[in-house]
Design a protein around this motif. Structure first.
Motif, PDB file in Angstrom:
ATOM      1  N   LYS A 159       0.836  -1.190   0.000  1.00 50.44           N
ATOM      2  CA  LYS A 159       0.000   0.000   0.000  1.00 50.44           C
ATOM      3  C   LYS A 159       0.874   1.244   0.000  1.00 50.44           C
ATOM      4  N   ARG A 200      -1.730   3.159  -9.017  1.00 48.78           N
ATOM      5  CA  ARG A 200      -0.941   3.059  -7.783  1.00 48.78           C
ATOM      6  C   ARG A 200       0.243   2.113  -7.940  1.00 48.78           C
ATOM      7  N   ARG A 209      -5.959   0.917  -8.966  1.00 51.99           N
ATOM      8  CA  ARG A 209      -4.924  -0.070  -8.648  1.00 51.99           C
ATOM      9  C   ARG A 209      -3.816  -0.062  -9.692  1.00 51.99           C
TER      10      ARG A 209
END
Length: 115
Positions: A3, A67, A64
């Motif tokens: 993350k 990122r 996603r």
């Protein structure tokens, strides 16, 4: 999958609007806006509006992809970056993100981070 930490995310609307005022690099589906960072590290902001990607699953998949490319980028200088989906997806497929469009978006994002 790792993350992003809280300090790597542009959260304040003032920061995002400051970056969006800069000149962007616009691709077919995605636009990239960057500005010098006020911090000592690169930060990422995402603007994936419901207007352009109706389904939450599609918006989340696009986030996603972005990122992951941001996390893997090695040659990124200290900048604030906002990635915005500026064109609607799935115009021919009832507003659903299909594999060809997903590949196009992924390619555009990877090209930006590796240039």
């Amino acid at each position: 999958m790792e993350k992003l930490t809280k300090i790597q995310i542009l959260q304040k609307s003032e920061d995002i609007s400051r970056v969006l005022k800069s000149r962007g690099v616009i691709k077919k589906h995605v636009a990239f806006y960057k500005s010098d960072s006020l911090e000592d590290l690169s930060r990422l902001g995402l603007a994936i509006p419901k207007k352009n990607a109706k389904r939450a699953i599609d918006r989340n998949r696009i986030k996603r992809i972005i990122r992951e490319a941001f996390r893997k980028s090695k040659n990124l200088s200290v900048i604030d970056l906002v990635v915005k989906l500026h064109a609607p997806i799935g115009l021919k497929t009832k507003r659903r993100l299909r594999e060809p469009e997903r590949r196009i978006i992924q390619k555009q994002v990877q090209e930006f981070f590796h240039d």
